[in-house]
Structure formats: structure tokens, C-alpha cells
Design a protein around this motif. Sequence first.
Motif, PDB file in Angstrom:
ATOM      1  N   GLN A 273      54.898  47.116  35.405  1.00  0.00           N
ATOM      2  CA  GLN A 273      53.712  46.652  34.691  1.00  0.00           C
ATOM      3  C   GLN A 273      52.417  46.720  35.475  1.00  0.00           C
ATOM      4  O   GLN A 273      51.469  47.065  35.165  1.00  0.00           O
ATOM      5  CB  GLN A 273      54.020  45.205  34.504  1.00  0.00           C
ATOM      6  N   ASP A 274      52.695  46.449  36.904  1.00  0.00           N
ATOM      7  CA  ASP A 274      51.441  46.439  37.966  1.00  0.00           C
ATOM      8  C   ASP A 274      51.049  47.858  37.947  1.00  0.00           C
ATOM      9  O   ASP A 274      49.746  47.964  38.211  1.00  0.00           O
ATOM     10  CB  ASP A 274      51.875  45.773  39.194  1.00  0.00           C
ATOM     11  N   ALA A 275      51.984  48.622  38.235  1.00  0.00           N
ATOM     12  CA  ALA A 275      51.575  50.377  38.124  1.00  0.00           C
ATOM     13  C   ALA A 275      50.718  50.621  37.009  1.00  0.00           C
ATOM     14  O   ALA A 275      49.606  51.282  37.267  1.00  0.00           O
ATOM     15  CB  ALA A 275      52.537  50.943  38.592  1.00  0.00           C
ATOM     16  N   PHE A 276      51.093  50.311  36.086  1.00  0.00           N
ATOM     17  CA  PHE A 276      50.537  50.868  34.611  1.00  0.00           C
ATOM     18  C   PHE A 276      49.129  50.189  34.427  1.00  0.00           C
ATOM     19  O   PHE A 276      48.345  50.749  33.975  1.00  0.00           O
ATOM     20  CB  PHE A 276      51.514  50.841  33.722  1.00  0.00           C
ATOM     21  N   ARG A 277      49.294  48.826  34.974  1.00  0.00           N
ATOM     22  CA  ARG A 277      47.751  48.114  34.709  1.00  0.00           C
ATOM     23  C   ARG A 277      46.883  48.893  35.699  1.00  0.00           C
ATOM     24  O   ARG A 277      45.643  49.034  35.135  1.00  0.00           O
ATOM     25  CB  ARG A 277      48.056  46.735  35.267  1.00  0.00           C
ATOM     26  N   SER A 278      47.021  49.190  36.783  1.00  0.00           N
ATOM     27  CA  SER A 278      46.272  49.907  37.578  1.00  0.00           C
ATOM     28  C   SER A 278      45.822  51.237  37.090  1.00  0.00           C
ATOM     29  O   SER A 278      44.748  51.894  37.174  1.00  0.00           O
ATOM     30  CB  SER A 278      46.791  50.212  38.984  1.00  0.00           C
ATOM     31  N   ALA A 279      46.898  52.216  36.391  1.00  0.00           N
ATOM     32  CA  ALA A 279      46.738  53.214  35.576  1.00  0.00           C
ATOM     33  C   ALA A 279      45.631  53.155  34.686  1.00  0.00           C
ATOM     34  O   ALA A 279      44.849  54.208  34.413  1.00  0.00           O
ATOM     35  CB  ALA A 279      47.970  54.079  35.298  1.00  0.00           C
ATOM     36  N   ARG A 280      45.848  52.100  34.170  1.00  0.00           N
ATOM     37  CA  ARG A 280      44.879  51.848  32.974  1.00  0.00           C
ATOM     38  C   ARG A 280      43.474  51.766  33.250  1.00  0.00           C
ATOM     39  O   ARG A 280      42.317  52.320  32.807  1.00  0.00           O
ATOM     40  CB  ARG A 280      45.322  50.717  31.991  1.00  0.00           C
ATOM     41  N   ARG A 281      43.180  51.159  34.553  1.00  0.00           N
ATOM     42  CA  ARG A 281      42.162  50.937  34.978  1.00  0.00           C
ATOM     43  C   ARG A 281      41.491  52.361  35.637  1.00  0.00           C
ATOM     44  O   ARG A 281      40.089  52.662  35.438  1.00  0.00           O
ATOM     45  CB  ARG A 281      42.010  49.631  36.474  1.00  0.00           C
ATOM     46  N   ARG A 282      42.192  53.069  36.116  1.00  0.00           N
ATOM     47  CA  ARG A 282      41.904  54.417  36.670  1.00  0.00           C
ATOM     48  C   ARG A 282      41.358  55.147  35.378  1.00  0.00           C
ATOM     49  O   ARG A 282      40.437  56.106  35.290  1.00  0.00           O
ATOM     50  CB  ARG A 282      42.930  54.906  37.399  1.00  0.00           C
ATOM     51  N   VAL A 283      42.215  55.357  34.468  1.00  0.00           N
ATOM     52  CA  VAL A 283      41.863  55.995  32.923  1.00  0.00           C
ATOM     53  C   VAL A 283      40.594  55.336  32.546  1.00  0.00           C
ATOM     54  O   VAL A 283      39.637  56.178  32.095  1.00  0.00           O
ATOM     55  CB  VAL A 283      42.898  55.854  31.974  1.00  0.00           C
ATOM     56  N   GLN A 284      40.174  54.179  32.379  1.00  0.00           N
ATOM     57  CA  GLN A 284      39.058  53.530  31.786  1.00  0.00           C
ATOM     58  C   GLN A 284      38.031  53.913  32.782  1.00  0.00           C
ATOM     59  O   GLN A 284      36.830  54.307  32.430  1.00  0.00           O
ATOM     60  CB  GLN A 284      39.370  52.015  31.704  1.00  0.00           C
ATOM     61  N   GLU A 285      38.063  54.138  34.058  1.00  0.00           N
ATOM     62  CA  GLU A 285      37.026  54.123  34.971  1.00  0.00           C
ATOM     63  C   GLU A 285      36.777  55.862  34.679  1.00  0.00           C
ATOM     64  O   GLU A 285      35.529  56.183  34.840  1.00  0.00           O
ATOM     65  CB  GLU A 285      37.513  54.210  36.446  1.00  0.00           C
ATOM     66  N   HIS A 286      37.646  56.669  34.663  1.00  0.00           N
ATOM     67  CA  HIS A 286      37.510  58.229  34.242  1.00  0.00           C
ATOM     68  C   HIS A 286      36.680  58.433  33.180  1.00  0.00           C
ATOM     69  O   HIS A 286      35.811  58.965  32.835  1.00  0.00           O
ATOM     70  CB  HIS A 286      38.843  58.858  34.206  1.00  0.00           C
ATOM     71  N   VAL A 287      36.918  57.885  32.066  1.00  0.00           N
ATOM     72  CA  VAL A 287      36.340  57.614  30.725  1.00  0.00           C
ATOM     73  C   VAL A 287      34.812  57.174  30.847  1.00  0.00           C
ATOM     74  O   VAL A 287      33.935  57.841  30.308  1.00  0.00           O
ATOM     75  CB  VAL A 287      36.904  56.821  29.700  1.00  0.00           C
ATOM     76  N   ARG A 288      34.561  56.105  31.603  1.00  0.00           N
ATOM     77  CA  ARG A 288      33.283  55.677  31.719  1.00  0.00           C
ATOM     78  C   ARG A 288      32.466  56.643  32.403  1.00  0.00           C
ATOM     79  O   ARG A 288      31.496  57.073  32.343  1.00  0.00           O
ATOM     80  CB  ARG A 288      33.160  54.463  32.536  1.00  0.00           C
ATOM     81  N   LYS A 289      32.960  57.576  33.568  1.00  0.00           N
ATOM     82  CA  LYS A 289      32.337  58.556  34.203  1.00  0.00           C
ATOM     83  C   LYS A 289      32.076  59.477  33.111  1.00  0.00           C
ATOM     84  O   LYS A 289      30.893  60.280  33.275  1.00  0.00           O
ATOM     85  CB  LYS A 289      33.197  59.068  35.425  1.00  0.00           C
TER      86      LYS A 289
END
Length: 211
Positions: A116-132
Motif C-alpha cells: 500500500q505504501d509503495a503504491f501510495r508513493s507511486a501515485r504521488r509520482r504519477v500525479q507529479e508527472h501529470v502536473r509537469k
Amino acid sequence: MICRSGEEKMILPLQITYRNTEASAEAEEWVREEAAKLDKCFDRITSCRVLIEVPHTHRETGRTYHVRVDVGVPGKELVVKHEATLRAATGKGADKRIVKALRREERTKDMHLAIQDAFRSARRRVQEHVRKLRGEVKSHESEPHGYIAKTFPEEGFGFVATGDGREIYFHRNAVVGDAFDHLRVGAPVAFSEEPGEQGPYATIVKPVSSV
């Protein structure tokens, strides 16, 4: 950014690898549930590879799970590592911030929580990528700056002192360019922070010379 809602759609291909631990239908179900959530964050994800590993050192530190999530997006790969790098206990009078970090790392002793924690971090990374991609991320010049307050090389983490008097936790994987081992107390850095269950933490730490 909030991940879209609606019917869950599985990422294809999804690859799950186990190292030093046996595969299980339960673990696969957990991964697929989290991958489906991740897929809602960005409709251009091309792959998701997950490694669930029990390090050889678990006999000394207690059985823990390292979870790595590699998310393929057009033109690059986003990598998240959720690892147990902290010791199980601290000495008398330990800093409360370190205790919080240790509690965070305790979650790696439960495979479900580690996933769960690893995927929570992965979602943040993906969201940051989308914002970029959308041009919503601030430029380097507007990122907050601070300096390295303390590092714990053996445990793999440290703290950034901010301009408003706080100290923000960061993991070695947050340091740009694998420069964690070269950080020195007092060195100026730029950083990005996010709220976490145990308080804010830095998701990116960049030595000012590399900004």
C-alpha cells in the motif's frame, strides 16, 4: 490533482516478481487492487512492474518487505522504492522525528502495508508527472530552499532544515542524482515536500549546485 473515479481498469501489462519470498494469490490481489487505483491517475500508463523482496538481512532486523514499483509512461519510467532502511529501535532520548521515521519503517514488516505504501508513493509520482505535463509544477527558482540539518548514512535518511524553522524528513531515494552519500550538514538544497501520515516529508532533495 485527484485521480479519476469510475470503473476500475487493470494496467496491462502488470508484472509481479518475488525475491526471497513465495508468491501468493493474496499478495497478487493486493497488487492488482493498488495497480487499478494507480491506473485511474493517468490514462497513458504503459506498464507496471512490481518487485516484492525480503532482504537477506531480515534475520538481524526482523522480516521486512521491500517493494519496488516501476511505472512506465511515454518517454520515461517512474521508479518508487519502499524499503526498510531504519533500525528497529532507537537509543534513550532519541529525537521524536526519528521515532516517527522508525514507525513509518515498521510498516514494511507487513507485506500488505508495504505494498500500500509503495503504491501510495507511486501515485504521488504519477500525479507529479501529470502536473509537469500540464505545466502546473513551479519552476526550480520557486522551490523552497533549506540546508541539510542532519544525516544518518547507515540508516539511509536525513532531515532538511527549512527557512521557517522546521526539519523535514527525507529518504536517501529522494536525493537527486544518487548524491545522498555526498551530502554534508549545512549544505544548501532545494526540496519539494508533501504531507504524510507521520508528518511532512521531502519527496525531492536537490543540492543547490545541481538546480
